[in-house]
Design an enzyme around this catalytic site. Structure first.
Site, PDB file in Angstrom:
ATOM      1  N   ASN A 105       0.854  -1.186   0.000  1.00 19.98           N
ATOM      2  CA  ASN A 105       0.000   0.000   0.000  1.00 19.98           C
ATOM      3  C   ASN A 105       0.885   1.230   0.000  1.00 19.98           C
ATOM      4  OD1 ASN A 105      -2.484   1.508   0.223  1.00 19.98           O
ATOM      5  ND2 ASN A 105      -1.999   1.868   2.372  1.00 19.98           N
ATOM      6  N   HIS A 107       0.754   5.246   1.338  1.00 18.17           N
ATOM      7  CA  HIS A 107      -0.005   6.138   2.208  1.00 18.17           C
ATOM      8  C   HIS A 107       0.647   7.522   2.133  1.00 18.17           C
ATOM      9  CE1 HIS A 107      -2.481   7.338   5.608  1.00 18.17           C
ATOM     10  NE2 HIS A 107      -1.416   7.885   6.145  1.00 18.17           N
ATOM     11  N   SER A 134       4.629   7.004   1.995  1.00 22.30           N
ATOM     12  CA  SER A 134       5.250   5.765   2.484  1.00 22.30           C
ATOM     13  C   SER A 134       4.673   4.551   1.770  1.00 22.30           C
ATOM     14  CB  SER A 134       4.970   5.603   3.988  1.00 22.30           C
ATOM     15  OG  SER A 134       5.385   6.737   4.714  1.00 22.30           O
ATOM     16  N   ASP A 143      -2.654   1.236   7.893  1.00 20.24           N
ATOM     17  CA  ASP A 143      -1.514   2.128   7.609  1.00 20.24           C
ATOM     18  C   ASP A 143      -0.348   1.857   8.564  1.00 20.24           C
ATOM     19  OD1 ASP A 143      -3.889   4.803   7.166  1.00 20.24           O
ATOM     20  OD2 ASP A 143      -3.153   3.331   5.722  1.00 20.24           O
TER      21      ASP A 143
END
Ligand code: GRF
Length: 202
Positions: A105, A107, A134, A143
């Site tokens: 992911n 973020h 990030s 997250d």
């Protein structure tokens, strides 16, 4: 390496991945899946003849049943890596566990600062002198997964959430395809101890 990209909106990170693939990155985006039918990223996929699917969360009474169908849809493509790119849903721990070590992911903050939403405004409100994005492995902690790489930008006088977001987004488009490339090359992996390895750095 077969990659499935999950989106919810514009898909600018998806576009960066598509561009990287066309520049020869060692991965192939085999499908794009959105939870929203109006995500412009679906149009980006279609323009590049990438299978684009919508799995709407309406009609699902609970998160677990949605995630079970999402998992089945994803696994039909047998990806070696799942990329969350502006995918705005919280995933169940069971779903995340199934993709442990092969789901990334991005973020828009310098994690662990500013987990959650509205990160740019929060960074401004906190008087941060720098901010950024990030890339992390996805774990059940929102997250919160192990960091892979970050990009830093300066917060400039006169910045507002929009100007800061735009500067951060431009850097996302650089670091995210780079991290996917590392993973596809086998240079990046999540160790059994939950700590990322890059080029055997540990
Ligand atoms: C952006 O805010 C980005 O920081 C985050 O998701 C949002 C939309 O990204 N990753 P995209 O343009 O849909 O890739």
């Amino acid at each position: 390496l077969a990659v499935v990209v999950l989106i919810s909106g514009s898909g600018s990170n998806l576009q960066a991945m598509i561009d990287a693939q066309h520049r020869g990155a060692p991965f192939r985006i085999v499908a794009v899946i959105s939870n929203r039918a109006d995500a412009f990223g679906l149009e980006r996929a279609r323009r590049h003849a990438i299978p684009a699917e919508v799995l709407s969360h309406s009609g699902y009474s609970d998160r677990a049943s949605y995630d079970a169908d999402l998992r089945q849809l994803i696994d039909g493509y047998a990806p070696g890596l799942v990329i969350l790119a502006g995918f705005m849903r919280i995933l169940t721990p069971e779903f995340v566990a199934h993709y442990q070590g092969r789901m990334l992911n991005i973020h828009p903050s310098l994690l662990p600062k500013f987990r959650g939403l509205h990160t740019h405004q929060r960074a401004l409100d906190a008087g941060e002198s720098e901010h950024g994005a990030s890339v992390h492995f996805v774990t059940a902690e929102l997250d919160g997964g192990p960091l892979v790489t970050q990009a830093k930008v300066s917060v400039l006088p006169g910045d507002n959430a929009e100007t800061l977001a735009a500067r951060v987004l431009a850097h996302e488009h650089i670091i995210y395809p780079m991290a996917a490339d590392w993973f596809a090359q086998g240079r990046l992996r999540l160790g059994a101890d939950g700590v990322p390895y890059l080029d055997g750095t540990r």
